[in-house]
Write a protein that holds these residues in place. Structure first.
Motif, PDB file in Angstrom:
ATOM      1  N   UNK A 192       0.869  -1.177   0.000  1.00 14.95           N
ATOM      2  CA  UNK A 192       0.000   0.000   0.000  1.00 14.95           C
ATOM      3  C   UNK A 192       0.907   1.228   0.000  1.00 14.95           C
ATOM      4  N   UNK A 193       0.647   2.174  -0.891  1.00 12.88           N
ATOM      5  CA  UNK A 193       1.514   3.347  -1.017  1.00 12.88           C
ATOM      6  C   UNK A 193       0.713   4.635  -0.873  1.00 12.88           C
ATOM      7  N   UNK A 194       1.436   5.686  -0.553  1.00 18.08           N
ATOM      8  CA  UNK A 194       0.840   7.021  -0.464  1.00 18.08           C
ATOM      9  C   UNK A 194       1.949   8.050  -0.648  1.00 18.08           C
ATOM     10  N   UNK A 195       1.569   9.272  -1.004  1.00 19.60           N
ATOM     11  CA  UNK A 195       2.513  10.366  -1.200  1.00 19.60           C
ATOM     12  C   UNK A 195       2.064  11.541  -0.335  1.00 19.60           C
ATOM     13  N   UNK A 196       3.015  12.184   0.333  1.00 18.99           N
ATOM     14  CA  UNK A 196       2.667  13.298   1.210  1.00 18.99           C
ATOM     15  C   UNK A 196       2.212  14.519   0.411  1.00 18.99           C
ATOM     16  N   UNK A 197       1.313  15.288   1.013  1.00 19.38           N
ATOM     17  CA  UNK A 197       0.815  16.510   0.380  1.00 19.38           C
ATOM     18  C   UNK A 197       1.718  17.682   0.737  1.00 19.38           C
ATOM     19  N   UNK A 198       1.279  18.891   0.421  1.00 19.70           N
ATOM     20  CA  UNK A 198       2.096  20.087   0.667  1.00 19.70           C
ATOM     21  C   UNK A 198       2.357  20.315   2.146  1.00 19.70           C
ATOM     22  N   UNK A 199       1.525  19.742   2.999  1.00 21.60           N
ATOM     23  CA  UNK A 199       1.735  19.870   4.439  1.00 21.60           C
ATOM     24  C   UNK A 199       2.502  18.726   5.040  1.00 21.60           C
ATOM     25  N   UNK A 200       3.031  17.830   4.184  1.00 22.59           N
ATOM     26  CA  UNK A 200       3.790  16.697   4.665  1.00 22.59           C
ATOM     27  C   UNK A 200       2.940  15.566   5.205  1.00 22.59           C
ATOM     28  N   UNK A 201       1.614  15.643   5.040  1.00 25.82           N
ATOM     29  CA  UNK A 201       0.716  14.634   5.603  1.00 25.82           C
ATOM     30  C   UNK A 201       0.522  13.474   4.624  1.00 25.82           C
ATOM     31  N   UNK A 202       0.282  12.280   5.178  1.00 26.97           N
ATOM     32  CA  UNK A 202      -0.018  11.097   4.370  1.00 26.97           C
ATOM     33  C   UNK A 202      -1.123  10.292   5.045  1.00 26.97           C
ATOM     34  N   UNK A 203      -1.868   9.559   4.215  1.00 29.55           N
ATOM     35  CA  UNK A 203      -2.933   8.684   4.703  1.00 29.55           C
ATOM     36  C   UNK A 203      -2.868   7.374   3.923  1.00 29.55           C
ATOM     37  N   UNK A 204      -2.756   6.279   4.630  1.00 32.95           N
ATOM     38  CA  UNK A 204      -2.824   4.935   4.062  1.00 32.95           C
ATOM     39  C   UNK A 204      -4.110   4.301   4.574  1.00 32.95           C
ATOM     40  N   UNK A 205      -5.058   4.053   3.685  1.00 34.08           N
ATOM     41  CA  UNK A 205      -6.373   3.590   4.108  1.00 34.08           C
ATOM     42  C   UNK A 205      -6.729   2.256   3.467  1.00 34.08           C
ATOM     43  N   UNK A 206      -7.864   1.699   3.937  1.00 34.97           N
ATOM     44  CA  UNK A 206      -8.387   0.440   3.400  1.00 34.97           C
ATOM     45  C   UNK A 206      -7.365  -0.687   3.552  1.00 34.97           C
ATOM     46  N   UNK A 207      -6.766  -0.770   4.751  1.00 37.33           N
ATOM     47  CA  UNK A 207      -5.713  -1.735   5.029  1.00 37.33           C
ATOM     48  C   UNK A 207      -6.271  -2.921   5.806  1.00 37.33           C
ATOM     49  N   UNK A 208      -5.909  -4.119   5.391  1.00 38.23           N
ATOM     50  CA  UNK A 208      -6.299  -5.317   6.122  1.00 38.23           C
ATOM     51  C   UNK A 208      -5.538  -5.385   7.441  1.00 38.23           C
TER      52      UNK A 208
END
Length: 366
Positions: free
Chosen positions: A66-82
């Motif tokens: 599962x991957x994600x990329x941080x936004x302009x505020x440095x935040x990330x969200x990894x969702x829908x994880x088993x």
């Protein structure tokens, strides 16, 4: 008619009860999914880092991460994880890769255990800018040499021994230049090793000594060189790197070195056959066996398992013989000293070894 209606009513009843049951299962499954969110910042200033790439990989299975990329505020969200056990890491161009729970450069990080429905919100990664080492490689005539492999190495304990372990590499380009990036802070040693395609030139001094180019190239070769200019790893000078450092001007001058041949025989008492089914390597002492740049591989041939390693420069080495039998590995290692004459008559004996059984008690443990 009343009798004919009974099967239809029964089917209708089953359909009515099966629909809400499936919806309930889907709702429960959705509630079991997990979410991981957090922040990626610069270690020195706390400034948020955009475009950092997060990767969440399951430990037990080779499932798609599962991957994600941080936004302009440095935040990330990894969702829908088993639910399960995971390893979480982050990469960002210009910074050292970091793992969740990592306490040091070579630490594997901690396992992230996610319970059904868990939502983590407080994960923070503080990234350190990577360091860079650059330089050029010259030959004995002062000409730039392409195709030279340059490595950075660090001392680590490997199989109970303190050895130099590779930590990054690059090949010189057509201008003889190299650039090794992505380095974490620490102490490094740098080496330059020409590939077999790099030809040894014939210096005027060799001609004055009455040797032809063919004679000179037959017993001379470029040896691995350690910064600032030695063939002995123990005499190499370390380079201390801090986060964001750019060390330039780490140059090498390759010099011809006298070479000899190492010959011997492998005896495999495990298979009761000659050592033709074994592998033989020559590794400089003090360097890790997995450092393939420095080790030389011998061709084991002939009915008696004989081997020969050409173009060996003087130094201290280990001769290592390996034999694989299904899931078992057998090996032997012999220290040798190479001077200015061929080394002959070596016998490497691979035996079955012994099996050790016992119990390990940890004081203070339960």
């Amino acid at each position: 008619d009343g009798v004919a209606m009974k099967p239809r009513l029964l089917v209708l009843t089953i359909l009515l009860f099966s629909v809400p049951l499936g919806a309930k299962q889907l709702a429960e499954h959705a509630r079991e999914k997990c979410v991981v969110e957090g922040l990626v910042v610069k270690a020195a200033t706390g400034e948020p880092l955009k475009k950092a790439r997060l990767l969440l990989q399951k430990v037990e299975a080779r499932a798609q991460p599962v991957t994600a990329v941080t936004d302009s505020g440095g935040r990330f969200v990894l969702s829908d994880i088993e639910p399960g056990r995971y390893r979480l890491s982050v990469r960002r161009n210009g910074y050292v890769r970091q793992r969740y729970g990592q306490r040091g450069r070579n630490h594997p990080g901690a396992i992230l255990s996610l319970a059904p429905g868990q939502h983590l919100r407080d994960i923070v990664f503080r990234l350190i800018p990577h360091a860079v080492i650059t330089g050029r490689v010259y030959d004995e005539d002062g000409e730039l040499v392409p195709g030279v492999r340059v490595q950075v190495l660090r001392y680590r304990y490997f199989r109970g021994e303190r050895q130099l372990i590779p930590g990054g590499m690059d090949n010189t380009n057509d201008l003889g230049e190299y650039r090794i990036f992505g380095l974490a802070p620490g102490r490094y040693y740098v080496s330059a090793t020409p590939e077999t395609s790099v030809m040894l030139s014939t210096a005027p001094a060799q001609v004055r000594q009455g040797r032809s180019a063919q004679q000179a190239s037959s017993n001379e070769s470029y040896a691995p060189t350690f910064y600032p200019g030695t063939n002995d790893p123990s005499r190499a000078s370390p380079i201390e790197l801090r986060g964001g450092d750019v060390f330039s001007g780490i140059d090498f001058s390759l010099l011809p070195a006298h070479t000899v041949r190492v010959r011997g025989q492998v005896v495999n008492s495990v298979s009761s056959r000659p050592g033709t089914d074994t592998q033989v390597f020559l590794v400089p002492r003090g360097l890790a066996f997995r450092s393939s740049v420095f080790r030389k591989r011998a061709r084991v041939r002939g009915p008696n398992g004989t081997f020969e390693i050409p173009r060996v420069t003087p130094g201290s080495y280990h001769l290592v013989a390996l034999y694989f039998d299904d899931d078992k590995q057998y090996s032997t290692r012999l220290p040798i000293e190479v001077a200015y004459a061929d080394v002959e008559g070596i016998t490497l004996m691979i035996g079955p070894g012994v099996e050790l059984a016992g119990r390990i008690n940890v004081e203070g443990g339960r």
